[in-house]
Design a protein around this motif. Structure first.
Motif, mmCIF file in Angstrom:
data_model
loop_
_atom_site.group_PDB
_atom_site.id
_atom_site.type_symbol
_atom_site.label_atom_id
_atom_site.label_comp_id
_atom_site.label_asym_id
_atom_site.label_seq_id
_atom_site.Cartn_x
_atom_site.Cartn_y
_atom_site.Cartn_z
ATOM 1 N N ASP A 1 -27.494 9.021 18.122
ATOM 2 C CA ASP A 1 -28.400 9.863 18.450
ATOM 3 C C ASP A 1 -28.699 9.934 19.995
ATOM 4 O O ASP A 1 -28.888 10.662 20.919
ATOM 5 N N PRO A 2 -28.983 8.681 20.339
ATOM 6 C CA PRO A 2 -28.909 8.779 21.938
ATOM 7 C C PRO A 2 -27.976 8.875 22.818
ATOM 8 O O PRO A 2 -27.880 9.236 23.916
ATOM 9 N N LEU A 3 -26.464 8.528 21.888
ATOM 10 C CA LEU A 3 -25.456 8.886 23.238
ATOM 11 C C LEU A 3 -25.304 10.118 22.542
ATOM 12 O O LEU A 3 -25.006 10.888 23.513
ATOM 13 N N ASP A 4 -25.918 10.923 21.047
ATOM 14 C CA ASP A 4 -25.086 12.565 20.688
ATOM 15 C C ASP A 4 -25.873 13.312 22.316
ATOM 16 O O ASP A 4 -25.346 13.897 22.909
ATOM 17 N N ASP A 5 -26.844 12.724 22.414
ATOM 18 C CA ASP A 5 -27.670 13.283 23.250
ATOM 19 C C ASP A 5 -27.485 13.277 24.788
ATOM 20 O O ASP A 5 -27.072 13.941 25.513
ATOM 21 N N VAL A 6 -26.932 12.285 24.963
ATOM 22 C CA VAL A 6 -26.099 11.257 26.328
ATOM 23 C C VAL A 6 -24.788 12.621 27.073
ATOM 24 O O VAL A 6 -24.670 13.231 27.957
ATOM 25 N N VAL A 7 -24.521 12.658 25.967
ATOM 26 C CA VAL A 7 -23.216 13.321 25.662
ATOM 27 C C VAL A 7 -23.154 14.831 26.204
ATOM 28 O O VAL A 7 -22.771 15.642 27.085
ATOM 29 N N ARG A 8 -24.072 15.424 25.591
ATOM 30 C CA ARG A 8 -24.351 16.579 25.345
ATOM 31 C C ARG A 8 -24.827 16.858 27.168
ATOM 32 O O ARG A 8 -24.726 18.250 27.258
ATOM 33 N N GLU A 9 -25.149 16.060 27.983
ATOM 34 C CA GLU A 9 -26.080 16.760 29.232
ATOM 35 C C GLU A 9 -25.100 16.611 29.550
ATOM 36 O O GLU A 9 -25.263 16.765 31.152
ATOM 37 N N LEU A 10 -24.791 15.425 29.472
ATOM 38 C CA LEU A 10 -23.145 14.994 30.095
ATOM 39 C C LEU A 10 -22.076 16.108 31.032
ATOM 40 O O LEU A 10 -21.548 16.558 31.613
ATOM 41 N N LYS A 11 -21.634 16.269 29.565
ATOM 42 C CA LYS A 11 -21.069 17.535 29.638
ATOM 43 C C LYS A 11 -21.620 18.922 30.007
ATOM 44 O O LYS A 11 -20.511 19.957 30.693
ATOM 45 N N THR A 12 -22.471 19.345 29.852
ATOM 46 C CA THR A 12 -23.300 20.468 30.623
ATOM 47 C C THR A 12 -23.808 20.415 32.070
ATOM 48 O O THR A 12 -23.042 21.248 33.094
ATOM 49 N N LEU A 13 -23.295 19.129 32.535
ATOM 50 C CA LEU A 13 -23.352 18.705 34.204
ATOM 51 C C LEU A 13 -21.845 18.706 34.107
ATOM 52 O O LEU A 13 -21.518 19.526 35.569
ATOM 53 N N VAL A 14 -21.007 17.978 34.051
ATOM 54 C CA VAL A 14 -19.760 18.398 34.536
ATOM 55 C C VAL A 14 -18.450 19.224 34.255
ATOM 56 O O VAL A 14 -18.517 19.887 35.185
ATOM 57 N N THR A 15 -19.634 20.570 32.820
ATOM 58 C CA THR A 15 -18.525 21.853 32.950
ATOM 59 C C THR A 15 -20.072 22.232 34.168
ATOM 60 O O THR A 15 -18.224 23.640 35.457
ATOM 61 N N ALA A 16 -20.563 22.768 34.443
ATOM 62 C CA ALA A 16 -21.455 23.270 35.857
ATOM 63 C C ALA A 16 -20.924 22.925 37.002
ATOM 64 O O ALA A 16 -20.022 23.397 37.810
ATOM 65 N N GLY B 1 -10.196 11.485 37.128
ATOM 66 C CA GLY B 1 -10.221 13.103 36.423
ATOM 67 C C GLY B 1 -11.189 14.462 36.127
ATOM 68 O O GLY B 1 -10.804 15.399 35.603
ATOM 69 N N LEU B 2 -12.400 13.811 36.835
ATOM 70 C CA LEU B 2 -13.507 15.349 37.376
ATOM 71 C C LEU B 2 -12.925 16.205 38.422
ATOM 72 O O LEU B 2 -12.961 16.945 38.428
ATOM 73 N N ALA B 3 -12.335 15.035 39.692
ATOM 74 C CA ALA B 3 -11.138 15.911 40.638
ATOM 75 C C ALA B 3 -9.964 16.748 40.251
ATOM 76 O O ALA B 3 -10.347 17.699 40.536
ATOM 77 N N ASN B 4 -9.525 16.298 39.320
ATOM 78 C CA ASN B 4 -8.524 17.378 38.686
ATOM 79 C C ASN B 4 -8.814 18.105 37.500
ATOM 80 O O ASN B 4 -7.809 19.199 38.220
ATOM 81 N N ALA B 5 -10.388 18.389 36.980
ATOM 82 C CA ALA B 5 -10.663 19.142 36.628
ATOM 83 C C ALA B 5 -11.713 20.452 37.460
ATOM 84 O O ALA B 5 -11.999 21.169 36.371
ATOM 85 N N GLY B 6 -11.195 20.148 38.417
ATOM 86 C CA GLY B 6 -12.249 21.647 39.793
ATOM 87 C C GLY B 6 -13.224 20.487 39.999
ATOM 88 O O GLY B 6 -13.944 21.405 40.728
ATOM 89 N N VAL B 7 -14.259 19.381 39.767
ATOM 90 C CA VAL B 7 -15.162 19.025 40.645
ATOM 91 C C VAL B 7 -14.851 18.723 41.457
ATOM 92 O O VAL B 7 -13.759 17.957 42.179
ATOM 93 N N PRO B 8 -15.057 19.000 42.886
ATOM 94 C CA PRO B 8 -15.435 18.252 43.956
ATOM 95 C C PRO B 8 -15.121 17.338 44.446
ATOM 96 O O PRO B 8 -16.210 16.477 43.962
ATOM 97 N N ASP B 9 -14.510 16.296 45.199
ATOM 98 C CA ASP B 9 -14.756 15.151 45.259
ATOM 99 C C ASP B 9 -15.804 13.969 45.364
ATOM 100 O O ASP B 9 -16.380 13.365 44.152
#
Length: 189
Positions: free
Chosen positions: A171-186, A135-143
């Motif tokens: 809260d811990p899950l929300d924090d992790v989600v925010r950081e993961l979204k930043t990483l995968v978007t970049a 899914g990430l590769a399909n969204a443009g992330v290198p393999d």
């Protein structure tokens, strides 16, 4: 003693492992939860509790993987993270932080006498990571980056669910989600 009672027992075991763990769940609990006939457990699981647990891990792995596939299908990377983690959020809140991941529960209690439990868990975790990586590769992330990020997502979400249960908060899950979204978007550019 058909396949239906076997499937009910496997689903019940997965459900019970989420809250009680492998050691805290007995055959009696599975029979009571599933409504299966008492003698059916040894009929369907001649390998005993280890066989039941292995099947429950496989079931839970496939169930969650279907959700991951739906989450990553045709979406951008950040939305896929939201969709994947949204399910965990619901499970935690609905169970009042008593339920976690049945695969993780069996993993932490696996032992040398039953290496098939750790192997089944590894297959489930790897499948989730592979589906996320696709899914990430399909969204443009290198393999190569997609594979690493997918493993990070699985590990982060599993760890976050444990922290949520301990703190009785999302809260811990929300924090992790925010950081993961930043990483995968970049990573998707």
């Amino acid at each position: 003693m058909g396949t239906d009672s076997r499937e009910r027992m496997v689903r019940s075991a997965a459900y019970l492992f989420r809250e009680r763990g492998y050691s805290g769940t007995g055959f009696r609990d599975v029979i009571a939860h599933s409504g299966a006939p008492r003698g059916s457990i040894y009929h369907h699981f001649p390998g005993g509790k280890v066989q039941l647990a292995e099947d429950a891990v496989r079931y839970a792995g496939e169930f969650l993987n279907a959700g991951i596939e739906a989450a990553v299908e045709g979406r951008d990377a950040a939305t896929a993270v939201d969709a994947f983690t949204g399910w965990w959020r619901q499970v935690l809140v609905k169970s009042e932080f008593r339920a976690g991941c049945p695969v993780a529960a069996v993993t932490v209690e696996s032992h040398d006498e039953a290496p098939q439990l750790a192997a089944a868990a590894a297959r489930a975790f790897d499948r989730w990571a592979d589906t996320l990586a696709t899914g990430l590769a399909n969204a443009g992330v290198p393999d190569d980056r997609a594979a690493r990020l997918a493993r990070l997502i699985v590990a982060s979400v599993e760890g976050a669910t444990i922290l949520c249960r301990a703190h009785r908060s999302v809260d811990p899950l929300d924090d992790v989600v925010r950081e993961l979204k930043t990483l995968v978007t970049a990573a998707a550019g």
